[in-house]
Scaffold this active site. Structure first.
Site, PDB file in Angstrom:
ATOM      1  N   PRO A   2       0.822  -1.207   0.000  1.00 18.61           N
ATOM      2  CA  PRO A   2       0.000   0.000   0.000  1.00 18.61           C
ATOM      3  C   PRO A   2       0.859   1.263   0.000  1.00 18.61           C
ATOM      4  O   PRO A   2       1.618   1.495   0.929  1.00 18.61           O
ATOM      5  CB  PRO A   2      -0.801  -0.107   1.305  1.00 18.61           C
ATOM      6  CG  PRO A   2      -0.577  -1.494   1.817  1.00 18.61           C
ATOM      7  CD  PRO A   2       0.713  -1.944   1.252  1.00 18.61           C
ATOM      8  N   GLU A   3       0.745   2.039  -1.052  1.00 20.55           N
ATOM      9  CA  GLU A   3       1.374   3.358  -1.120  1.00 20.55           C
ATOM     10  C   GLU A   3       0.240   4.369  -1.215  1.00 20.55           C
ATOM     11  O   GLU A   3      -0.908   4.013  -0.998  1.00 20.55           O
ATOM     12  CB  GLU A   3       2.322   3.425  -2.330  1.00 20.55           C
ATOM     13  CG  GLU A   3       3.372   2.321  -2.297  1.00 20.55           C
ATOM     14  CD  GLU A   3       4.313   2.332  -3.498  1.00 20.55           C
ATOM     15  OE1 GLU A   3       4.538   3.416  -4.065  1.00 20.55           O
ATOM     16  OE2 GLU A   3       4.815   1.260  -3.862  1.00 20.55           O
ATOM     17  N   HIS A  88      -4.881 -14.209  10.599  1.00 17.11           N
ATOM     18  CA  HIS A  88      -4.119 -13.002  10.279  1.00 17.11           C
ATOM     19  C   HIS A  88      -4.848 -11.724  10.675  1.00 17.11           C
ATOM     20  O   HIS A  88      -4.389 -10.631  10.367  1.00 17.11           O
ATOM     21  CB  HIS A  88      -3.797 -12.969   8.784  1.00 17.11           C
ATOM     22  CG  HIS A  88      -2.885 -14.082   8.370  1.00 17.11           C
ATOM     23  ND1 HIS A  88      -1.683 -14.321   8.999  1.00 17.11           N
ATOM     24  CD2 HIS A  88      -2.996 -15.038   7.412  1.00 17.11           C
ATOM     25  CE1 HIS A  88      -1.089 -15.364   8.427  1.00 17.11           C
ATOM     26  NE2 HIS A  88      -1.875 -15.824   7.477  1.00 17.11           N
TER      27      HIS A  88
END
Length: 262
Positions: A2-3, A88
């Site tokens: 993720p940017e 998770h």
DNA sequence: CGGAGCCCCTGTAAGC
DNA sequence: TGCTTACAGGGGCTCC
């Protein structure tokens, strides 16, 4: 990974779901995502009302009626508004309507509470889509390699490895070029490339390389537009020479030796 | 100031 | 086939 475009997409996809909601309780299970006392952290969120959801760099900043919830997705973090917790899932926020899950296999992400503005966010450089060209050019007066500088979140907030490579290719600038030696024309090319690529990527919902999805579980499509990232050995879309890969600032760096000049 | 190197972590893929 | 190793990279840290 993720940017900025991915985080922006997550924020947009989660904002309506969270606006005005009350957090009934929270539960955390990772000593990495939520370092320190996880029970005490959860207590900070219980009973709080969500006032707004914003992005700053790669951070998701959620203003509460008292304090701030800040989430960084790290490498593999996901925020989901539906689905079930699994091994998770390291954060579960139960809301007065619906829930919010934080899922992160590699646990490089962080969930934090702060009374005032979060300290990590205060250290960030300007937003790439808000900074003006003159200030951008002024900030380039550094001796560092341009790729390393683009990855530095105190220089600009939000670029990561994928978009740094794509922007440098679009601007025709070699990753090892020294920032301070870029002339005005090349600096402007880079400035425009950053704006254009980030804007386009946001429109396409970000890049889904491995498992990135927005809060509704939908993939992005900008990976179809990548010109150099992940294309090592494939022909350059401009000149046909093989795309090369090297290590810069400890990150895999994709570039065309023919089209990108120092 | 800038860069190298290491660390956190786990799923995947490559290598033997 | 199955085990081991390398790699992916966001960010923080130390050291030079």
């Amino acid at each position: 990974m993720p940017e900025l475009p991915e985080v922006e997409t997550v924020v947009r996809s989660v904002a309506a779901h969270l606006a005005g909601r009350k957090i009934l309780n929270a539960r955390f299970t990772s000593r990495f995502v939520t370092p320190g006392n996880r029970v005490r952290l959860a207590e900070r969120f219980a009973g709080r009302r969500i006032e707004s959801v914003h992005r700053r760099g790669k951070f998701i900043v959620i203003a509460l009626d008292r304090g701030t919830l800040t989430i960084h997705l790290g490498m593999t973090g996901k925020l989901l508004v539906e689905g079930e917790a699994d091994q998770h899932t390291h954060g579960v926020f139960t809301l007065d309507r619906g829930l919010l899950l934080y899922h992160d296999p590699r646990q490089f992400g962080r969930i934090e509470f702060s009374e005032g503005p979060p300290a990590r966010v205060a250290k960030l450089g300007p937003e790439p889509l808000e900074i003006g060209f003159e200030e951008f050019r002024a900030r380039l007066r550094r001796k560092a390699r341009i790729k390393a500088l683009l990855l530095d979140q105190t220089f600009l907030a939000g670029l990561g490895n994928i978009y740094a490579d794509e922007c440098l290719f679009a601007a025709g600038i070699h990753p090892l070029a020294v920032a301070s030696r870029l002339n005005a024309a090349r600096a402007e090319k880079l400035y425009r490339a950053i704006r254009g690529i980030l804007t386009h990527a946001i429109q396409l919902g970000g890049s889904s390389i491995s498992d990135y999805v927005n809060a509704q579980g939908e993939r992005g499509w900008f990976q179809m537009e990548h010109r150099v990232y992940g294309r090592e050995g494939e022909p350059c879309v401009h000149c046909g020479k093989p795309v090369r890969k090297m290590l810069v600032a400890q990150r895999g760096t994709h570039y065309c030796a023919q089209c990108q000049r120092r």
